[in-house]
Design an enzyme around this catalytic site. Structure first.
Site, PDB file in Angstrom:
ATOM      1  N   HIS A 153       1.072  97.788  29.441  1.00 22.43           N
ATOM      2  CA  HIS A 153       0.478  98.962  28.345  1.00 22.43           C
ATOM      3  C   HIS A 153      -0.001  99.965  28.397  1.00 22.43           C
ATOM      4  O   HIS A 153      -0.902 100.522  27.880  1.00 22.43           O
ATOM      5  CB  HIS A 153      -0.360  97.780  27.301  1.00 22.43           C
ATOM      6  CG  HIS A 153       0.229  96.632  27.017  1.00 22.43           C
ATOM      7  ND1 HIS A 153       0.877  96.214  25.969  1.00 22.43           N
ATOM      8  CD2 HIS A 153      -0.275  95.194  27.882  1.00 22.43           C
ATOM      9  CE1 HIS A 153       1.147  94.684  25.980  1.00 22.43           C
ATOM     10  NE2 HIS A 153       0.541  94.407  27.182  1.00 22.43           N
ATOM     11  N   SER A 277       4.822 127.799  37.472  1.00 20.92           N
ATOM     12  CA  SER A 277       5.186 128.200  36.243  1.00 20.92           C
ATOM     13  C   SER A 277       5.389 129.816  36.000  1.00 20.92           C
ATOM     14  O   SER A 277       4.350 130.458  37.269  1.00 20.92           O
ATOM     15  CB  SER A 277       4.062 127.965  35.185  1.00 20.92           C
ATOM     16  OG  SER A 277       3.729 128.503  34.167  1.00 20.92           O
ATOM     17  N   LYS A 283       0.090 126.053  38.014  1.00 18.27           N
ATOM     18  CA  LYS A 283       0.813 124.914  37.905  1.00 18.27           C
ATOM     19  C   LYS A 283       1.505 124.463  38.917  1.00 18.27           C
ATOM     20  O   LYS A 283       2.094 125.213  39.677  1.00 18.27           O
ATOM     21  CB  LYS A 283       1.838 125.196  36.659  1.00 18.27           C
ATOM     22  CG  LYS A 283       1.236 125.249  35.277  1.00 18.27           C
ATOM     23  CD  LYS A 283       0.615 123.966  34.876  1.00 18.27           C
ATOM     24  CE  LYS A 283       1.623 122.924  34.350  1.00 18.27           C
ATOM     25  NZ  LYS A 283       2.251 123.307  32.937  1.00 18.27           N
ATOM     26  N   GLU A 290      11.420 115.179  36.262  1.00 20.22           N
ATOM     27  CA  GLU A 290      11.737 115.281  34.940  1.00 20.22           C
ATOM     28  C   GLU A 290      13.197 115.419  34.663  1.00 20.22           C
ATOM     29  O   GLU A 290      13.740 114.833  33.711  1.00 20.22           O
ATOM     30  CB  GLU A 290      10.866 116.626  34.320  1.00 20.22           C
ATOM     31  CG  GLU A 290       9.653 116.551  34.339  1.00 20.22           C
ATOM     32  CD  GLU A 290       8.908 117.821  34.222  1.00 20.22           C
ATOM     33  OE1 GLU A 290       8.340 118.002  32.922  1.00 20.22           O
ATOM     34  OE2 GLU A 290       8.890 118.674  34.976  1.00 20.22           O
TER      35      GLU A 290
END
Ligand code: ARG
Length: 462
Positions: A153, A277, A283, A290
């Site tokens: 979970h 970024s 970043k 992804e």
């Protein structure tokens, strides 16, 4: 090719609409191979002379060179790979080229080419899956002593060895390997359709077995010509295997994305698989992971497209079937790329484990994973598990209310919660001890994990 029956030409728009050569030219190698097998049979039964067969072989050699060197001129007006190649053959060798299609149809031709291509593709996919499994086994071997939280979970559940989780990934992917391997043999998936003609079988006494023998990726030959020209189960199975493999990869990707956040910080992914970024200089984005996660939807979509394409198709060949190829090409291209990129992510340079950070996270005591030690210990003292569960629950509440960690508990704390919590329990509370209690096969104790990794390495050697 069919000008005899027609007096008009297809509309330009129709030509563009119906062509498949822009994508099915990928089947050229299989197309030539099938045609060579077919020509040999035509010669054996006397339709082609030996000289004509020799000319056909020479013609195909030249076409092969032309295609490989990028000189072959693919023509949209010739619709597909089959007609482009046949027309060039006739241009090169004359009448023998025109005889090649005797008794054959593009229906058994395309089914053969596409099936053969798919079988070869599954081999490439297996190789890529294996390389990724190899990387995972290497990294797992290096991180047997790193203990991390396992989540259920997405809440801290039990401590495990990082190697155990990496091996879980390897095991998921090994199912993909076996699945792809089975595609070749299982479910009559290796029948060569060549010789089935348009749908009813060949008018000439060619031997179907000879075609299967000439293309050894096929195990045998088709036993029903109607099914043979309209069967695309091999494509469904291959794309299903891809969709399942991608689903596995996307789960792995998701874990890595989480693990590389500031909140987790378990790993740092290398420069080669991350990007910066354009606005936020700090970043480091896990783009490789992804994209893998994102492409999964696309591959699953191709599976749905294929099912929808095949659903309700009347017997036998229908032009709808031309729409099968792009789904399979793209699904397998994406899966292959994702397997390779994921292997790059798990290279030594790109998968950097932050041991101190993980230790800090565990030392924070958050999630109270030590609680399971207490419940287990009580059972060993003869306390029924349900009572032990209740006592442990009260201890967790105590720790939570006092704002301390399990590591801070004293003998007095234990006694305050329940008299059955003896001071000896204190030395049983480490996460390492909990990990080491998982001695059962498939468990996360060190000996078991090492055993599993040895099995995995043995399999990789086979
Ligand atoms: N380009 C076609 C396909 O991919 C080849 C078969 C065409 N057969 C036909 N009867 N029009 O399905």
């Amino acid at each position: 090719m069919w000008a005899g029956r027609f007096s008009g030409k297809p509309d330009k728009l129709m030509q563009e609409f119906s062509q498949s050569v822009s994508f099915d030219q990928r089947l050229w190698r299989e197309d030539i191979q099938g045609s060579l097998a077919y020509a040999a049979e035509l010669q054996r039964i006397g339709i082609l002379s030996e000289q004509e067969l020799a000319d056909i072989r020479k013609g195909f050699e030249q076409i092969t060179q032309e295609i490989e060197s990028g000189k072959f001129e693919w023509k949209v007006e010739l619709e597909d790979v089959h007609m482009n190649i046949e027309s060039r053959l006739t241009e090169l060798i004359g009448d023998a080229g025109k005889k090649l299609h005797t008794g054959r149809s593009r229906n058994d031709q395309v089914a053969t080419d596409f099936h053969l291509w798919s079988l070869r593709r599954s081999t490439e996919l297996r190789t890529a899956a294996r390389s990724l499994i190899e990387r995972l086994a290497e990294r797992a071997g290096e991180h047997v002593d790193v203990v991390i939280p396992a989540y259920t979970h997405l809440q801290r559940a039990m401590p495990v060895r990082m190697a155990h989780q990496l091996d879980a990934y390897a095991h998921m992917l090994s199912r993909d390997w076996f699945h792809l391997d089975h595609l070749r043999y299982a479910w009559h998936n290796d029948e060569c359709p060549l010789g089935s003609s348009a749908c009813s079988g060949n008018s000439f006494p060619v031997e179907m077995a000879a075609f299967a023998e000439a293309m050894p990726e096929f195990g045998t030959f088709a036993c029903n010509s109607m099914d043979a020209v309209s069967n695309r189960d091999f494509a469904l199975d291959l794309v299903f295997a891809c969709a399942k493999c991608m689903t596995h990869l996307s789960r792995i990707a998701e874990d890595l994305i989480l693990w590389s956040t500031a909140e987790f910080g378990f790993v740092t992914l290398g420069d080669a698989v991350t990007t910066g970024s354009s606005i936020m200089p700090q970043k480091r984005n896990p783009d490789a992971c992804e994209l893998i996660r994102g492409k999964t939807g696309r591959v699953v979509g191709h599976l749905m497209a294929l099912f929808t394409l095949l659903k309700g198709l009347p017997m036998t060949y229908n032009r709808d079937l031309q729409e099968d190829k792009e789904a399979v090409f793209d699904a397998t291209d994406q899966t292959l790329a994702c397997l390779r990129v994921m292997a790059l992510v798990f290279s030594k340079e790109n998968f950097k484990v932050n041991r101190e950070r993980i230790q800090q996270q565990l030392d924070s005591g958050a999630g109270y994973m030590e609680a399971m030690n207490v419940a287990d210990w009580l059972v060993l003292q003869g306390v029924p598990f349900r009572d032990g569960h209740d006592i442990t629950g009260r201890l967790v509440k105590y720790v939570e209310q006092k704002g301390i960690r399990f590591a801070d508990l004293t003998a007095e704390d234990l006694q305050a919660v329940d008299k059955r919590l003896k001071p000896e329990l204190l030395k049983e509370l480490s996460l390492e001890a909990l990990v080491e209690r998982k001695q059962v096969y498939a468990g996360t104790a060190k000996a078991r994990v090492l055993e599993r990794l040895a099995e995995l390495k043995q399999w990789l050697k086979e």
